[in-house]
Structures are given as C-alpha cells and as structure tokens.
Design a protein around this motif. Structure first.
Motif, PDB file in Angstrom:
ATOM      1  N   LEU A   3       3.784  19.801   6.357  1.00  0.00           N
ATOM      2  CA  LEU A   3       4.695  20.576   5.528  1.00  0.00           C
ATOM      3  C   LEU A   3       6.110  20.496   6.099  1.00  0.00           C
ATOM      4  CD1 LEU A   3       2.511  23.750   4.866  1.00  0.00           C
ATOM      5  CD2 LEU A   3       2.585  21.594   3.582  1.00  0.00           C
ATOM      6  N   ASP A   4       7.056  20.381   5.217  1.00  0.00           N
ATOM      7  CA  ASP A   4       8.471  20.343   5.617  1.00  0.00           C
ATOM      8  C   ASP A   4       9.116  21.643   5.163  1.00  0.00           C
ATOM      9  OD1 ASP A   4      11.025  19.737   6.347  1.00  0.00           O
ATOM     10  OD2 ASP A   4      11.298  18.093   4.907  1.00  0.00           O
ATOM     11  N   GLY A   5       9.302  22.557   6.113  1.00  0.00           N
ATOM     12  CA  GLY A   5       9.838  23.867   5.756  1.00  0.00           C
ATOM     13  C   GLY A   5       8.893  24.653   4.875  1.00  0.00           C
ATOM     14  N   GLY A   6       7.611  24.439   5.055  1.00  0.00           N
ATOM     15  CA  GLY A   6       6.612  25.140   4.249  1.00  0.00           C
ATOM     16  C   GLY A   6       6.374  24.521   2.886  1.00  0.00           C
ATOM     17  N   GLU A   7       7.083  23.418   2.577  1.00  0.00           N
ATOM     18  CA  GLU A   7       6.953  22.782   1.272  1.00  0.00           C
ATOM     19  C   GLU A   7       6.048  21.555   1.368  1.00  0.00           C
ATOM     20  OE1 GLU A   7       8.141  23.903  -1.551  1.00  0.00           O
ATOM     21  OE2 GLU A   7       9.114  25.636  -0.603  1.00  0.00           O
ATOM     22  N   VAL A   8       5.306  21.335   0.317  1.00  0.00           N
ATOM     23  CA  VAL A   8       4.438  20.166   0.232  1.00  0.00           C
ATOM     24  C   VAL A   8       5.294  18.928  -0.008  1.00  0.00           C
ATOM     25  CG1 VAL A   8       2.535  19.099  -1.038  1.00  0.00           C
ATOM     26  CG2 VAL A   8       2.510  21.554  -0.616  1.00  0.00           C
ATOM     27  N   ASP A   9       4.922  17.832   0.635  1.00  0.00           N
ATOM     28  CA  ASP A   9       5.657  16.576   0.534  1.00  0.00           C
ATOM     29  C   ASP A   9       5.763  16.130  -0.929  1.00  0.00           C
ATOM     30  OD1 ASP A   9       6.748  14.057   1.769  1.00  0.00           O
ATOM     31  OD2 ASP A   9       4.996  13.237   0.723  1.00  0.00           O
ATOM     32  N   ALA A  10       6.940  15.591  -1.291  1.00  0.00           N
ATOM     33  CA  ALA A  10       7.172  15.153  -2.666  1.00  0.00           C
ATOM     34  C   ALA A  10       6.214  14.045  -3.071  1.00  0.00           C
ATOM     35  CB  ALA A  10       8.621  14.687  -2.820  1.00  0.00           C
ATOM     36  N   GLY A  11       5.837  13.190  -2.122  1.00  0.00           N
ATOM     37  CA  GLY A  11       4.884  12.133  -2.445  1.00  0.00           C
ATOM     38  C   GLY A  11       3.534  12.682  -2.856  1.00  0.00           C
ATOM     39  N   VAL A  12       3.115  13.793  -2.237  1.00  0.00           N
ATOM     40  CA  VAL A  12       1.855  14.428  -2.607  1.00  0.00           C
ATOM     41  C   VAL A  12       1.956  15.024  -4.004  1.00  0.00           C
ATOM     42  CG1 VAL A  12       0.205  16.253  -2.022  1.00  0.00           C
ATOM     43  CG2 VAL A  12       1.239  14.877  -0.206  1.00  0.00           C
ATOM     44  N   LEU A  13       3.106  15.638  -4.323  1.00  0.00           N
ATOM     45  CA  LEU A  13       3.298  16.195  -5.651  1.00  0.00           C
ATOM     46  C   LEU A  13       3.314  15.099  -6.710  1.00  0.00           C
ATOM     47  CD1 LEU A  13       6.021  18.922  -4.967  1.00  0.00           C
ATOM     48  CD2 LEU A  13       3.551  19.233  -5.213  1.00  0.00           C
ATOM     49  N   ASP A  14       3.946  13.967  -6.377  1.00  0.00           N
ATOM     50  CA  ASP A  14       3.927  12.844  -7.316  1.00  0.00           C
ATOM     51  C   ASP A  14       2.501  12.340  -7.544  1.00  0.00           C
ATOM     52  OD1 ASP A  14       6.646  12.960  -7.601  1.00  0.00           O
ATOM     53  OD2 ASP A  14       7.051  11.373  -6.142  1.00  0.00           O
ATOM     54  N   LEU A  15       1.730  12.297  -6.466  1.00  0.00           N
ATOM     55  CA  LEU A  15       0.334  11.866  -6.576  1.00  0.00           C
ATOM     56  C   LEU A  15      -0.449  12.818  -7.467  1.00  0.00           C
ATOM     57  CD1 LEU A  15      -2.194  10.256  -5.729  1.00  0.00           C
ATOM     58  CD2 LEU A  15      -2.284  11.669  -3.656  1.00  0.00           C
ATOM     59  N   ALA A  16      -0.297  14.123  -7.246  1.00  0.00           N
ATOM     60  CA  ALA A  16      -1.003  15.116  -8.070  1.00  0.00           C
ATOM     61  C   ALA A  16      -0.568  15.007  -9.525  1.00  0.00           C
ATOM     62  CB  ALA A  16      -0.747  16.519  -7.538  1.00  0.00           C
ATOM     63  N   GLY A  17       0.742  14.811  -9.745  1.00  0.00           N
ATOM     64  CA  GLY A  17       1.226  14.700 -11.113  1.00  0.00           C
ATOM     65  C   GLY A  17       0.677  13.489 -11.823  1.00  0.00           C
ATOM     66  N   TRP A  18       0.576  12.348 -11.123  1.00  0.00           N
ATOM     67  CA  TRP A  18       0.039  11.143 -11.745  1.00  0.00           C
ATOM     68  C   TRP A  18      -1.435  11.314 -12.103  1.00  0.00           C
ATOM     69  CZ3 TRP A  18      -3.655   7.456 -10.181  1.00  0.00           C
ATOM     70  CH2 TRP A  18      -3.667   6.272 -10.940  1.00  0.00           C
ATOM     71  N   ILE A  19      -2.182  11.953 -11.226  1.00  0.00           N
ATOM     72  CA  ILE A  19      -3.606  12.180 -11.494  1.00  0.00           C
ATOM     73  C   ILE A  19      -3.783  13.039 -12.742  1.00  0.00           C
ATOM     74  CG2 ILE A  19      -5.675  13.344 -10.640  1.00  0.00           C
ATOM     75  CD1 ILE A  19      -4.898  12.434  -7.829  1.00  0.00           C
ATOM     76  N   LEU A  20      -3.040  14.153 -12.803  1.00  0.00           N
ATOM     77  CA  LEU A  20      -3.199  15.073 -13.931  1.00  0.00           C
ATOM     78  C   LEU A  20      -2.646  14.489 -15.223  1.00  0.00           C
ATOM     79  CD1 LEU A  20      -2.343  18.499 -12.250  1.00  0.00           C
ATOM     80  CD2 LEU A  20      -4.581  17.443 -12.602  1.00  0.00           C
ATOM     81  N   ALA A  21      -1.533  13.771 -15.130  1.00  0.00           N
ATOM     82  CA  ALA A  21      -0.956  13.180 -16.340  1.00  0.00           C
ATOM     83  C   ALA A  21      -1.915  12.181 -16.965  1.00  0.00           C
ATOM     84  CB  ALA A  21       0.378  12.515 -16.006  1.00  0.00           C
ATOM     85  N   GLY A  22      -2.632  11.443 -16.145  1.00  0.00           N
ATOM     86  CA  GLY A  22      -3.609  10.492 -16.671  1.00  0.00           C
ATOM     87  C   GLY A  22      -4.784  11.166 -17.345  1.00  0.00           C
ATOM     88  N   GLU A  23      -4.981  12.470 -17.076  1.00  0.00           N
ATOM     89  CA  GLU A  23      -6.060  13.225 -17.709  1.00  0.00           C
ATOM     90  C   GLU A  23      -5.549  14.023 -18.909  1.00  0.00           C
ATOM     91  OE1 GLU A  23      -9.165  12.999 -16.977  1.00  0.00           O
ATOM     92  OE2 GLU A  23      -9.029  11.843 -15.117  1.00  0.00           O
ATOM     93  N   GLY A  24      -4.318  13.737 -19.332  1.00  0.00           N
ATOM     94  CA  GLY A  24      -3.786  14.395 -20.525  1.00  0.00           C
ATOM     95  C   GLY A  24      -3.078  15.702 -20.269  1.00  0.00           C
ATOM     96  N   LEU A  25      -2.757  16.015 -18.999  1.00  0.00           N
ATOM     97  CA  LEU A  25      -2.062  17.252 -18.669  1.00  0.00           C
ATOM     98  C   LEU A  25      -0.577  16.970 -18.466  1.00  0.00           C
ATOM     99  CD1 LEU A  25      -4.633  18.844 -16.203  1.00  0.00           C
ATOM    100  CD2 LEU A  25      -4.235  19.474 -18.561  1.00  0.00           C
ATOM    101  N   ARG A  26       0.259  17.760 -19.083  1.00  0.00           N
ATOM    102  CA  ARG A  26       1.699  17.572 -18.987  1.00  0.00           C
ATOM    103  C   ARG A  26       2.203  18.138 -17.667  1.00  0.00           C
ATOM    104  NH1 ARG A  26       6.027  19.744 -23.459  1.00  0.00           N
ATOM    105  NH2 ARG A  26       7.840  18.557 -22.733  1.00  0.00           N
TER     106      ARG A  26
END
Length: 543
Positions: free
Chosen positions: A515-538
């Motif tokens: 964690l950087d200052g208690g925040e989740v890494d942007a690369g992890v958020l991008d990964l989560a977003g790509w996974i969910l977007a592929g399942e039809g979640l905005r």
C-alpha cells in the motif's frame, strides 16, 4: 217381552264390547286411509330422513375436519426432527397427505352416521307403533318404509359426495403438482436465461440447488430441497413452525436462510443461485505473490473509492461486500498484514480441508449484481494435475489470473545489485515462468477448461521491489508495452505466443500489493476493473 216373532237375537260384539261389524268397518277405513296416504307419507318421511342423513354425515365430517364444538380431527403425524431418507423436517402439504388422512377418517366416522341413525329410529318406531295394536302398526310400517327409503337414498347421496370429495382432492393435488413442477421449470429457466450457475466456494462442485437451514430461533433444521413439491408450493412450514420460501428467485436466497452445499455441507455464499457468478482462479507458482495480490484486489473492491462518482456522467464504480462470514474473516487477517507492511503466509492446502474462495457481492451503479468468487490456488497445484483436479471451479471460469514474479526473470534478477538480491532472495520464486505456464495450460485444458473462450490476465507482481531495476527502465504500465518487453528483453516470446494462442484475450499488468499511503496500487485497480468490465460491469478502471 216376547212377541210372536220371538225374542230378537242380541247383536254380535267384539271382545272389547264394540260390535264386530263396526270394528271391521273402522279397520277397513284405516287401511284405506293408509293406502291412500302411504306414498305421499313415505316420500315426505323419506325426504326428511335424506336431509337428516346428510346433516348427520356433514356434522360428523365437520368434526373430522376440526370444525365446530365437537371437533375430533385425526392427528397428523409430526415431521421428523431432521432430514431422513426422502423425508424432510417440514409439514407435508395438506393435499399430499393430511387430505387423504381426513378422507379415510371421514369414511370411518362420518359415513356410518346415517346407518346409526337408522338403527336408532328403527328401535323407536318398533316401540311406539308396535305396541299400539292393529290400528297403529300400518302407520308404523309407513314411517319405517319412509325412513328406510330416506336413509338408503341418503347413503347413496353420501357415497356420491364421497366420490366427489375424493375427485376434488385428486384434481387439486394434480393441480398443485403441476403448479409446483411449472414453478420449478420457470425458476430454472429464468436462472438459465440470466446466466446464473451456482457452485460451492468450498468443494467447488456444481450445485443445482442448495440445501437451507431454517432461520427460526433455536431451530437450525436442514432442509435438503426446499423447491415446490409435497411440502409446499410457494412456502413450506418447518417442523418448528417457521415458514420458508421455496424459490430462489422469490426470496429463498435473499440471505435470511443459510445455504449449504449438498455435497460437502459447507456454508455457501449469501445470495447463491440468485445472481450470476464470476469465478476468478488466481494461478501461479509458489512465492509469486498470489495471496498478496488477491488481498489487494479484494481490498480495492471492498475498501476502495468505488462509491465515489466518476466521470462526467456521474457513474459509480461497483460496490462490493463480503458474501459470507468465512470470506470476511479470512480477509481481515490478510488485510491487517497488508496494512502493517508485513509479508503474508504461503497458501497451504490442509489435508481434507476445503480451499475456500473469497466471495463478494459486487453491485454496479446500474444493472444486475454479481457474485464474485476469487480462488487462491496453492503454487504446488499448478504443476501437478492430480492436485489440480481438486479445483473443479476451473472448468467454469471465464477469466484466469496468472501471477508472474519479475524476480524469477533472469534479466531482472541479474540487474539488481547484490544487496537487493540478498534482501529479496527469500521472496523470489525459483520456478521459471514459461515452464510454469506451459504446465498450467496443459493441465487446465486436460480438466476440460475452455481456455479458447476465456480471458487471461497476466500480473507482474512485486513491482515495488523491482521498480529501480535497470531491466525495467522505461517500461510503462500499458499491456502492449509489457507484452513487448516479455517477448523481447525478458526472453519469453514463446510463452507469450502460447498465451495468445491458448486464450481468447490476454492482458498484461504491473502490480504491487504494498500500500502507498494506505491506497491500493493503481495497477491492481486497473486489473480489477478489467476483470469486472469483461463480465459486463461498468467500472472506472477498465484498463
């Protein structure tokens, strides 16, 4: 005084002093009257006894049904305390048992009521009219014949009524069976149309329908199959008296009842079977950072900024919450270590213990929610097909997440100074990435996974440890850049070609679980977003 015709003879008299001629005349008059009035009298008396017989039957039938002050219903056997054989701990629907019990009880108690009425009145008629001499017994015969005709007709009417009752019960039972089967078909059809498939997060087996635990206080009885059937159509009554819903899409899976897997008896996620499921296997060799990455990914979904408006249209990222207590408890222990900046333990398969998923309800700002299962497979499972067979969820996955340790890439490892290599030595995976991926693809395809229709997310982990490496100098976070780097300087062009040949879509990410200052890494958020977007979640992080 005598005359010349002699003394006239005295008139003949009956035994009671009445002249014999008068008695005969009176008797003939009575017989004539009885003969003339017999048929109307018999019909009138018969109608009375028909009505009286039906009344006697219906009164006894009401008592059998538990109606009225003299209620005497047949006791219904109580349900078993727990599921036993085909029996469930629930009261049988009235038309599937109690109705037949009432009909049999009515046949034994209510049907004989007119016959008992005949016996009673037969004795009274004999007593009243039989002791009245020749003048009353004809009236007694008329009354007796009317009663016999009436009771006989009443019994025939009751027989017809019993047949009608049985027919009505049979028709209603068939209607209930048909309705139950239709509702089952509709429930299954709607779930199929919505793409809802249910799997156990513990044993990973396909679950056509969970078993449910009664939510009644101090009850806890397990109902193996609550679907419409002999225990109820829309609802069923547990042995404790609690009403349970019978359809997943009408409230069975709303979380008020704990669902259990019928295969392993482990608790299932809340809402299982009511929403589509997303299965994400996290695969990779031992010490590649799977557990930390998975924890960071879940943290980004649960504790991230998904509730804030994003974009010009005010769209919000999906909101996630844990779908079961086991997931929440396991996450808390790992998340505390992540926040404290200490390393997590290696995922170990305990003998006979299930490898349980992290299960989350993901609710988008619009559209239907999803049930997300993230499975952390132990590293030793990747290269051993006999162990990988335990991960049955792989067959249903449409997105795979592969972790690659950049420290295991020779070009990166050789570019680190001796001090960094000494500090990172125990954190390095010693399995070559291309060899691991080759084994992985071969094994999961051998298990029946349709990789040609699936997506693959490749995460370069531990980015916080290798950002200063000369081998990664100038490398950005874009998928194409990472792919080109792996094919070129990293020397894994064969592995990348196999990835692109084996999967319908491949996307590369640079991630860090620190964690950087208690925040989740942007690369992890991008990964989560790509996974969910592929399942039809905005999402706001579609990468």
């Amino acid at each position: 005084m005598s005359t010349r015709f002699g003394t006239p003879p005295a008139p003949a008299r009956s035994g009671d002093g009445m002249p014999m001629g008068c008695g005969c005349v009176l008797g003939l008059i009575v017989l004539w009257v009885v003969a003339v009035l017999a048929l109307p009298a018999i019909m009138l008396i018969g109608a009375f006894f028909v009505a009286y017989s039906l009344y006697a039957y219906l009164r006894r039938l009401a008592s059998v049904m538990g109606v009225g002050p003299g209620a005497d219903p047949k006791p219904v056997p109580p349900p078993p305390g727990r599921a036993d054989g085909r029996a469930e701990p629930a009261y049988t629907h009235y038309l599937f048992g109690p109705a037949l019990i009432d009909l049999r009880h009515a046949a034994r108690v209510a049907v004989p009521a007119p016959a008992k009425l005949f016996v009673t009145y037969d004795a009274q008629i004999r007593r009243v009219f039989g002791n009245g001499g020749l003048l009353l017994w004809p009236f007694g015969i008329v009354v007796w014949l009317g009663m016999a005709a009436g009771v006989g007709t009443g019994l025939a009417a009751i027989g017809v009524l019993c047949v009608v009752q049985f027919a009505v019960v049979a028709v209603l039972a068939l209607a209930v069976i048909s309705a139950g089967q239709a509702l089952r078909a509709v429930d299954s059809g709607v779930r199929r149309i919505r793409g809802i498939r249910t799997s156990c997060p513990s044993c990973h087996q396909r679950v056509p329908y969970p078993s449910y635990e009664c939510p009644g206080k101090t009850c806890g009885r397990r109902h193996r199959d609550v679907r419409p059937g002999r225990y109820g159509v829309l609802r069923r009554r547990c042995a404790c008296g609690t009403m349970l819903r019978t359809l997943l899409l009408t409230g069975t899976g709303d979380g008020r009842m704990t669902a259990h897997c019928p295969h392993c008896d482990e608790p299932m996620s809340r809402g299982a079977g009511t929403v589509p499921e997303i299965v994400i296997p996290v695969l990779g060799a031992a010490t590649t950072g799977k557990t930390r990455l998975m924890t960071a990914l879940v943290m980004g979904l649960v504790d991230g900024a998904g509730r804030d408006a994003g974009g010009a249209d005010g769209a919000r990222d999906p909101v996630a919450e844990f779908a079961d207590d086991q997931s929440a408890e396991a996450y808390r222990g790992l998340a505390d270590k992540l926040r404290a900046g200490v390393h997590t333990w290696k995922t170990i398969k305990v003998k006979d213990a299930p490898l349980r998923a992290y299960s989350l309800h993901v609710r988008p700002s619009s559209g239907r929610p999803r049930l997300l299962h993230v499975f952390d497979a132990p590293g030793e499972f990747v290269g051993r097909s006999e162990l990988l067979r335990e991960l049955r969820y792989i067959k249903t996955a449409r997105t795979f997440l592969l972790t690659l340790d950049p420290l295991s890439i020779d070009a990166v490892w050789d570019s680190l100074d001796p001090g960094e290599r000494a500090r990172s030595g125990r954190l390095r995976s010693d399995a070559p990435p291309d060899f691991v991926f080759g084994q992985l693809v071969e094994n999961i395809q051998g298990l029946g996974a349709q990789t040609g229709r699936a997506r693959l997310a490749v995460a370069l982990t531990k980015d916080d440890l290798v950002r200063g490496s000369e081998a990664l100098a100038g490398l950005g976070g874009g998928s194409d850049e990472i792919r080109d780097w792996l094919e070129g300087p990293a020397g894994f062009d064969g592995m990348v070609r196999l990835m692109r040949r084996s999967f319908a879509e491949v996307r590369f990410f640079r991630t860090s679980a620190w964690l950087d200052g208690g925040e989740v890494d942007a690369g992890v958020l991008d990964l989560a977003g790509w996974i969910l977007a592929g399942e039809g979640l905005r999402v706001r992080h579609p990468a």
